[in-house]
Design a protein around this motif. Structure first.
Motif, PDB file in Angstrom:
ATOM      1  N   GLU A  83       5.839  -4.511 -22.695  1.00  0.00           N
ATOM      2  CA  GLU A  83       5.321  -3.806 -21.633  1.00  0.00           C
ATOM      3  C   GLU A  83       6.422  -3.225 -20.757  1.00  0.00           C
ATOM      4  O   GLU A  83       6.495  -2.310 -20.207  1.00  0.00           O
ATOM      5  N   GLU A  84       6.887  -4.414 -20.174  1.00  0.00           N
ATOM      6  CA  GLU A  84       8.052  -4.297 -19.198  1.00  0.00           C
ATOM      7  C   GLU A  84       9.171  -3.354 -19.682  1.00  0.00           C
ATOM      8  O   GLU A  84       9.657  -2.502 -18.982  1.00  0.00           O
ATOM      9  N   ILE A  85       9.367  -3.548 -21.068  1.00  0.00           N
ATOM     10  CA  ILE A  85      10.406  -2.817 -21.602  1.00  0.00           C
ATOM     11  C   ILE A  85      10.114  -1.324 -21.495  1.00  0.00           C
ATOM     12  O   ILE A  85      10.818  -0.605 -21.387  1.00  0.00           O
ATOM     13  N   ALA A 134      -1.725   2.110 -12.547  1.00  0.00           N
ATOM     14  CA  ALA A 134      -1.068   2.279 -11.178  1.00  0.00           C
ATOM     15  C   ALA A 134       0.337   2.669 -11.351  1.00  0.00           C
ATOM     16  O   ALA A 134       1.000   3.550 -10.798  1.00  0.00           O
ATOM     17  N   PHE A 135       1.161   2.408 -12.444  1.00  0.00           N
ATOM     18  CA  PHE A 135       2.497   2.731 -12.808  1.00  0.00           C
ATOM     19  C   PHE A 135       2.288   4.457 -13.164  1.00  0.00           C
ATOM     20  O   PHE A 135       3.118   5.077 -12.705  1.00  0.00           O
ATOM     21  N   PHE A 136       1.430   4.725 -13.916  1.00  0.00           N
ATOM     22  CA  PHE A 136       1.407   6.303 -14.226  1.00  0.00           C
ATOM     23  C   PHE A 136       0.664   7.101 -13.026  1.00  0.00           C
ATOM     24  O   PHE A 136       1.351   8.154 -12.796  1.00  0.00           O
ATOM     25  N   ARG A 176      -8.262   1.786 -19.193  1.00  0.00           N
ATOM     26  CA  ARG A 176      -8.682   0.324 -19.017  1.00  0.00           C
ATOM     27  C   ARG A 176      -7.682  -0.707 -18.729  1.00  0.00           C
ATOM     28  O   ARG A 176      -8.039  -1.926 -19.062  1.00  0.00           O
ATOM     29  N   ASN A 177      -6.590  -0.232 -18.093  1.00  0.00           N
ATOM     30  CA  ASN A 177      -5.578  -1.077 -18.055  1.00  0.00           C
ATOM     31  C   ASN A 177      -5.097  -0.945 -16.675  1.00  0.00           C
ATOM     32  O   ASN A 177      -4.074   0.208 -16.320  1.00  0.00           O
ATOM     33  N   PRO A 178      -5.667  -1.678 -15.576  1.00  0.00           N
ATOM     34  CA  PRO A 178      -5.105  -1.189 -13.913  1.00  0.00           C
ATOM     35  C   PRO A 178      -3.640  -1.192 -13.646  1.00  0.00           C
ATOM     36  O   PRO A 178      -3.240  -0.382 -12.898  1.00  0.00           O
ATOM     37  N   GLU A 179      -2.912  -1.973 -14.134  1.00  0.00           N
ATOM     38  CA  GLU A 179      -1.404  -2.195 -13.971  1.00  0.00           C
ATOM     39  C   GLU A 179      -0.746  -0.780 -14.700  1.00  0.00           C
ATOM     40  O   GLU A 179      -0.014  -0.204 -13.832  1.00  0.00           O
TER      41      GLU A 179
END
Lengths: 215, 215
Positions: free
Chosen positions: A57-59, A123-125, A117-120
């Protein structure tokens, strides 16, 4: 080794990892890729990879950020490298057309769709969306400032609509036959809309030169 | 029990499962849902569920097919229930606007995006796309036949463009704030395009009545 050289070396190794990761994502899609796949493609040790990133995910986010940086530099230069903003938009439309077959677009799309369905990830997008809006808005505002455009819809709405079309074409180009979804015709359709929505001064042509087939 | 009653009973139980599955997918998204989740929501036994379906992929496709059936019946009725095809399109645009907050759209979207790397899913969606194209084409062709439309782009391209916008709005409505992506404004933008692309006879208005907020 001086700290400056060391920092540069670390940056180069990070870029090497991101380039390798991008290739793996493009081949397999986002979800199926493991850290081991990236270790193998980059030709580095597992420990070396984990010095930089904890998970795929980080990558993926680092790959997207790197790609965005060069993308937005290009968008910023668009207005200054064309006499008319309309011509800048046409140049960009051709870039969209030509880059559609690149699998990076669909992988990024795939990664982004699950953000509801993925809060992190959401936020990124949202941060990314703000940046996209800002860049394209600046382009259209330049056209208004120069007296080239006389918009009949809010510029924000026009940008939303453009982004919607371009994003949708990424999906369509990868899941259907390009001639079946009339990729070139849809970009022309966007031009037909833009002429009505932006109302350029002169008698602008909505036909886009898409004789160069994508890919 | 006669075979007729038995068949009807089986069909009812299947519909009960599909309704329960749809609720679970809407809550969790497609990927995270397990057969056990559906067993629990439907209040049936594990063996009972496996009499009908082998995995969540089969269930998802059955949910989509069931939903599509009623959707395409609605589209077919659109032309006959409105004097002008333009009004039929406006009625549909309002339905799009009002149904955007429904999580079903984004779950189906999520499921469909991964089809570029899943051949079975790709075939399923290509068949579905053909059906969508056919339905909307029939609607526009009716407008041409009645002398209402004088299109300047191929009808296939116009339908592709419409489907692209509506699909994109599903994504946007679930990942950004609705007012931020100007959902209503984008549907108006599509109208502005359609007036230019279809060239209806009379002086049609591109403004859409979206005073009813979605949701």
């Amino acid at each position: 080794m001086s700290p400056r050289v060391s920092k540069q070396h670390l940056e180069e190794r990070k870029n090497h990892i991101l380039d390798a990761a991008k290739r793996v994502f493009e081949q397999k899609g986002y979800e199926p890729v493991t850290m081991q796949d990236i270790v193998k493609e980059a030709g580095i040790s597992r420990g070396n990879l984990y010095q930089y990133f904890s998970n795929t995910e980080e990558i993926m986010q680092a790959v997207i950020e790197k790609n965005d940086d060069s993308f937005y530099t290009y968008i910023q230069d668009l207005a200054s490298s064309h006499e008319k903003v309309w011509d800048a938009i046409q140049a960009y439309q051709k870039v969209v057309f030509q880059s559609l077959p690149n699998p990076y677009g669909i992988v990024m799309y795939e990664y982004s769709v699950t953000r509801w369905r993925n809060p992190e990830r959401k936020a990124f997008f949202q941060k990314r969306y703000t940046r996209a809006m800002k860049s394209f808005l600046a382009l259209l505002e330049e056209g208004v400032k120069q007296g080239e455009f006389h918009p009949v819809q809010p510029l924000e709405t026009i940008v939303n609509f453009m982004v919607n079309i371009w994003d949708g074409l990424i999906l369509m180009a990868h899941v259907e036959e390009p001639e079946r979804v009339a990729v070139g015709g849809q970009l022309e359709a966007l031009n037909l809309y833009l002429i009505q929505a932006l109302r350029p001064d002169e008698n602008t042509d909505w036909h886009l030169d898409t004789k160069i087939e994508p890919g």
